[in-house]
Design a protein around this motif. Structure first.
Motif, PDB file in Angstrom:
ATOM      1  N   VAL A  46      24.309  21.142  70.696  1.00 36.59           N
ATOM      2  CA  VAL A  46      23.041  20.887  71.387  1.00 36.59           C
ATOM      3  C   VAL A  46      22.700  19.400  71.385  1.00 36.59           C
ATOM      4  N   LEU A  47      22.374  18.888  72.562  1.00 42.04           N
ATOM      5  CA  LEU A  47      21.960  17.489  72.690  1.00 42.04           C
ATOM      6  C   LEU A  47      20.468  17.318  72.452  1.00 42.04           C
ATOM      7  N   VAL A  48      19.688  18.248  72.944  1.00 40.23           N
ATOM      8  CA  VAL A  48      18.238  18.170  72.805  1.00 40.23           C
ATOM      9  C   VAL A  48      17.653  19.573  72.972  1.00 40.23           C
ATOM     10  N   SER A  49      16.596  19.847  72.233  1.00 37.88           N
ATOM     11  CA  SER A  49      15.845  21.094  72.380  1.00 37.88           C
ATOM     12  C   SER A  49      14.518  20.795  73.065  1.00 37.88           C
ATOM     13  N   VAL A  50      14.024  21.764  73.823  1.00 33.48           N
ATOM     14  CA  VAL A  50      12.751  21.596  74.528  1.00 33.48           C
ATOM     15  C   VAL A  50      11.897  22.831  74.271  1.00 33.48           C
ATOM     16  N   ILE A  51      10.630  22.622  73.954  1.00 33.10           N
ATOM     17  CA  ILE A  51       9.697  23.740  73.790  1.00 33.10           C
ATOM     18  C   ILE A  51       8.507  23.507  74.717  1.00 33.10           C
ATOM     19  N   SER A  52       8.323  24.417  75.650  1.00 37.20           N
ATOM     20  CA  SER A  52       7.275  24.276  76.663  1.00 37.20           C
ATOM     21  C   SER A  52       5.969  24.889  76.161  1.00 37.20           C
ATOM     22  N   LYS A  53       5.072  25.213  77.089  1.00 37.84           N
ATOM     23  CA  LYS A  53       3.765  25.764  76.727  1.00 37.84           C
ATOM     24  C   LYS A  53       3.943  27.128  76.075  1.00 37.84           C
ATOM     25  N   ILE A  54       3.218  27.351  74.975  1.00 39.73           N
ATOM     26  CA  ILE A  54       3.319  28.591  74.205  1.00 39.73           C
ATOM     27  C   ILE A  54       2.029  29.385  74.320  1.00 39.73           C
ATOM     28  N   GLY A  55       2.171  30.681  74.597  1.00 36.68           N
ATOM     29  CA  GLY A  55       1.019  31.573  74.687  1.00 36.68           C
ATOM     30  C   GLY A  55       1.423  32.965  74.250  1.00 36.68           C
ATOM     31  N   LEU A  56       0.549  33.923  74.506  1.00 35.52           N
ATOM     32  CA  LEU A  56       0.807  35.294  74.102  1.00 35.52           C
ATOM     33  C   LEU A  56       1.680  36.013  75.116  1.00 35.52           C
TER      34      LEU A  56
ATOM     35  N   LEU B 178       7.410  41.797  69.635  1.00 38.04           N
ATOM     36  CA  LEU B 178       8.656  41.229  69.115  1.00 38.04           C
ATOM     37  C   LEU B 178       8.443  39.915  68.376  1.00 38.04           C
ATOM     38  N   LEU B 179       7.433  39.152  68.804  1.00 38.46           N
ATOM     39  CA  LEU B 179       7.315  37.766  68.341  1.00 38.46           C
ATOM     40  C   LEU B 179       6.102  37.494  67.457  1.00 38.46           C
ATOM     41  N   GLY B 180       5.129  38.392  67.436  1.00 37.63           N
ATOM     42  CA  GLY B 180       3.922  38.158  66.651  1.00 37.63           C
ATOM     43  C   GLY B 180       2.675  38.224  67.507  1.00 37.63           C
ATOM     44  N   GLN B 181       1.544  38.387  66.856  1.00 40.54           N
ATOM     45  CA  GLN B 181       0.289  38.660  67.560  1.00 40.54           C
ATOM     46  C   GLN B 181      -0.566  37.424  67.829  1.00 40.54           C
ATOM     47  N   THR B 182      -0.129  36.265  67.359  1.00 37.39           N
ATOM     48  CA  THR B 182      -0.909  35.038  67.572  1.00 37.39           C
ATOM     49  C   THR B 182      -0.014  33.943  68.163  1.00 37.39           C
ATOM     50  N   PRO B 183      -0.624  32.968  68.853  1.00 39.21           N
ATOM     51  CA  PRO B 183       0.181  31.842  69.358  1.00 39.21           C
ATOM     52  C   PRO B 183       0.941  31.116  68.250  1.00 39.21           C
ATOM     53  N   GLU B 184       0.331  31.050  67.068  1.00 35.46           N
ATOM     54  CA  GLU B 184       0.981  30.356  65.956  1.00 35.46           C
ATOM     55  C   GLU B 184       2.226  31.108  65.485  1.00 35.46           C
ATOM     56  N   ALA B 185       2.125  32.440  65.403  1.00 35.75           N
ATOM     57  CA  ALA B 185       3.288  33.231  65.007  1.00 35.75           C
ATOM     58  C   ALA B 185       4.402  33.108  66.044  1.00 35.75           C
TER      59      ALA B 185
ATOM     60  N   ALA C 216       4.826  30.611  68.064  1.00 30.66           N
ATOM     61  CA  ALA C 216       5.352  29.244  67.955  1.00 30.66           C
ATOM     62  C   ALA C 216       6.421  29.163  66.865  1.00 30.66           C
ATOM     63  N   GLY C 217       6.210  29.898  65.777  1.00 26.79           N
ATOM     64  CA  GLY C 217       7.202  29.901  64.709  1.00 26.79           C
ATOM     65  C   GLY C 217       8.542  30.448  65.170  1.00 26.79           C
ATOM     66  N   GLU C 218       8.490  31.465  66.057  1.00 32.70           N
ATOM     67  CA  GLU C 218       9.728  32.022  66.599  1.00 32.70           C
ATOM     68  C   GLU C 218      10.386  31.052  67.582  1.00 32.70           C
ATOM     69  N   LYS C 219       9.578  30.432  68.439  1.00 35.20           N
ATOM     70  CA  LYS C 219      10.121  29.466  69.397  1.00 35.20           C
ATOM     71  C   LYS C 219      10.733  28.269  68.672  1.00 35.20           C
TER      72      LYS C 219
END
Length: 414
Positions: free
Chosen positions: A137-147, A152-159, A161-164
């Motif tokens: 991998v040369l670079v990782s990108v994380i875009s806008k995070i929401g519900l 599968l990923l959690g019930q809050t934006p913070e949870a 975000a941890g998966e992303k």
């Protein structure tokens, strides 16, 4: 069903080392647009580029592109058959998405791409695409995070975000959308520290020089604010990869490619004449979660409602979506709604449309004044526009699979 985990994909790609480097893109919204901008910029710079998106739009193989052109059905089928043969030989029991990911990676190998722009399927940490190693991998990108995909990923934006954040790799720079909330950014910063990587938080306000360079494109393409943020992320990611790729032309001199980028189904305006025999223009957008609905609502209110107070919405959604909150973002009292259901999704049998009755009930809860009808198919919904007042602009949204059905219908009639 969606099956997260890396054990099966690891076995599937064990004997096919990558001959290319990746730019890995995660996030809730904007991933597709970012990958489209990235691949266009890199191609313009002289870099042989592959792109892997999910889900597919019209045909199963259009999710894999080489130099911004979808691979042919024959190439896709040949490689997919080989991957499926490997899956059966070693009794891996890989999921549909894992088979697709392995197929994309192998196609990139055979096409001799220099870089593959890879969109995460769901989440990040346990997504099949995260089989990519740090050296890949040369670079990782994380875009806008929401519900979205909360089960599968959690019930809050913070949870979520941890998966992303799970796509971050040691010593691999990560570019993050700075329009995310402070609590989400805090999660990403903490994860970056743990994996020992650098985090660059980018948004239009903190990059005035780049935004000045982009002014002609933003104005000519009439870009919405979230589109501008996505474009900025793509440019910063391309810049971060530039020293490793050594392109024939610098990224900053390749910006003309932006004006040629098309991303169907995202704020796409098209005519239904091929299907209906007379001209009705619609806005097609694959918004399918609350965050995307809010961005779409801003666009519709600023660019469409000013011409006509009401809007006709053609709506479908996948099961499990928060329909009431989604519709509350976009509907107004005097709007019309045509509730419908998309058809079977090729290669994704677990995806099912919500019953139209649920859309009707949710729309009525938003406002009793909304005129609501329901149809069994997307084609019936589009043909039903003739029974409504044509003065109202039409927006088709709620699901990428609905968008796919519309585009497929139009292609069949051309």
């Amino acid at each position: 069903m969606i099956e997260l985990g890396l054990s099966r994909i690891a076995l599937l790609v064990k004997h096919t080392p990558l001959s290319w480097k990746a730019i890995h893109v995660a996030g809730t919204n904007g991933k597709g647009s970012i990958t489209a901008y990235l691949s266009a910029l890199l191609k313009e710079a002289g870099v042989v580029t592959g792109r892997f998106n999910s889900p597919h739009l019209i045909d199963r193989w259009d999710c894999i592109s080489i130099q911004d052109q979808p691979v042919s059905k024959s190439v896709f089928s040949q490689v997919e058959d080989e991957v499926k043969g490997r899956d059966e030989k070693y009794r891996i029991c890989a999921s549909e998405f894992e088979l697709l990911t392995a197929t994309a990676f192998e196609i990139f190998n055979r096409a001799h791409v220099q870089v593959g722009v890879v969109e995460v399927g769901v989440g990040g940490r346990l997504d099949a695409t995260n089989i990519l190693k740090p050296q890949d991998v040369l670079v990782s990108v994380i875009s806008k995070i929401g519900l979205d995909h909360q089960t599968l990923l959690g019930q809050t934006p913070e949870a979520i975000a941890g998966e992303k954040a799970g796509i971050m790799k040691e010593a691999v720079p990560c570019i993050v959308d700075g329009t995310n909330g402070s609590s989400v950014l805090q999660v990403l910063h903490e994860h970056a520290k743990r994996v020992k990587t650098t985090l660059s938080v980018i948004n239009p306000e903190t990059a005035p020089h780049t935004m000045k360079m982009l002014e002609p494109f933003v104005q000519n393409l009439d870009m919405a604010p979230h589109q501008q943020a996505n474009l900025l992320l793509a440019i910063e990611a391309a810049r971060a990869a530039e020293s490793s790729l050594r392109p024939k032309k610098p990224v900053d001199r390749s910006l003309d490619a932006i004006s040629r980028v098309t991303w169907p189904g995202r704020l796409q305006i098209l005519s239904l004449r091929p299907l209906l025999g007379y001209d009705i223009t619609v806005l097609l957008d694959g918004a399918h979660n609350v965050q995307a609905a809010k961005s779409l609502a801003v666009y519709v209110d600023q660019r469409i409602r000013q011409q006509s107070g009401s809007v006709t919405w053609i709506l479908a959604a996948s099961k499990g979506k928060d329909l009431l909150e989604f519709l509350s973002c976009i509907l107004k009292h005097h709007d019309d709604v045509i509730a419908t259901a998309f058809g079977p999704v090729d290669g994704m049998p677990w995806v099912e449309p919500v019953d139209t009755g649920e859309i009707v009930q949710a729309a009525r809860r938003v406002s009793e004044e909304i005129k609501i009808t329901a149809t069994k198919t997307v084609e019936e919904a589009l043909c039903g526009l003739s029974e409504l007042h044509h003065a109202a602009p039409v927006v088709v949204t709620g699901s990428l699979y609905l968008v796919s059905d519309v585009l497929r219908l139009l292609r069949a009639r051309k």
